[in-house]
Design a protein around this motif. Sequence first.
Motif, PDB file in Angstrom:
ATOM      1  N   GLU A   1       0.719  -1.096  -0.015  1.00 66.90           N
ATOM      2  CA  GLU A   1      -0.400   0.051  -0.101  1.00 66.90           C
ATOM      3  C   GLU A   1       1.039   1.601   0.187  1.00 66.90           C
ATOM      4  O   GLU A   1       0.492   2.097  -0.966  1.00 66.90           O
TER       5      GLU A   1
ATOM      6  N   LEU B   1       1.464   0.999  -7.660  1.00 70.12           N
ATOM      7  CA  LEU B   1       0.288   1.836  -7.340  1.00 70.12           C
ATOM      8  C   LEU B   1      -0.096   2.035  -8.626  1.00 70.12           C
ATOM      9  O   LEU B   1      -0.959   1.874  -9.768  1.00 70.12           O
TER      10      LEU B   1
ATOM     11  N   LEU C   1      -8.110  -1.552  -7.977  1.00 74.95           N
ATOM     12  CA  LEU C   1      -7.515  -2.360  -6.962  1.00 74.95           C
ATOM     13  C   LEU C   1      -9.026  -3.654  -6.561  1.00 74.95           C
ATOM     14  O   LEU C   1     -10.127  -3.407  -6.999  1.00 74.95           O
TER      15      LEU C   1
END
Length: 176
Positions: free
Chosen positions: A137, A143, A153
């Motif tokens: 995270e 990401l 996600l």
Amino acid sequence: MTADYLRTALTFRLAVADDAAEIARIHVKAWQAAYRSIFPAVYLDSLSVPRRQVLWAQLIARGMPRVMLAQRDEVMLGWIAWGASRDYDSGKTDAEIEAIYIDPPHWREGAGRMLIDEAINAAASEGYRQMTLWALEENVRGLRFYKALGFALDGVFRTERVGGCEVCETRLRIAI
């Protein structure tokens, strides 16, 4: 550089046992560069190329996960490891990217995107219909990269203990 130029300049191939040392070197260097703000320096500095080389030699010999390399002029820029999903909630048509690492001097040159494309195409040709991956995270750069490639996600999280730290990973998914 354009994507077409990069695609013609790069070659992709499956790893062989002799590649384990360079795979391990890239693995360690990429961890040290990408996760410097996430894990303690003492942990990152203790990562061992020889130990990772033994691990990757064993995995390559076993044939799972599949390990594909991106090279330019015989220089390994990075690699991706993928196979059937290891997740408890996966189906028979779910594949997983277990790891992808690019040598830090070659970040943002397109090798990561092309390795993911190659892995997705290979997985689709084997009958897989979904591809997942796990990302920390706190790995904002990673990401952002995965989301730009179309991964989303899926709401599944897990906590791991790595380097004396408890970290949360989130799963991303893409239809292939």
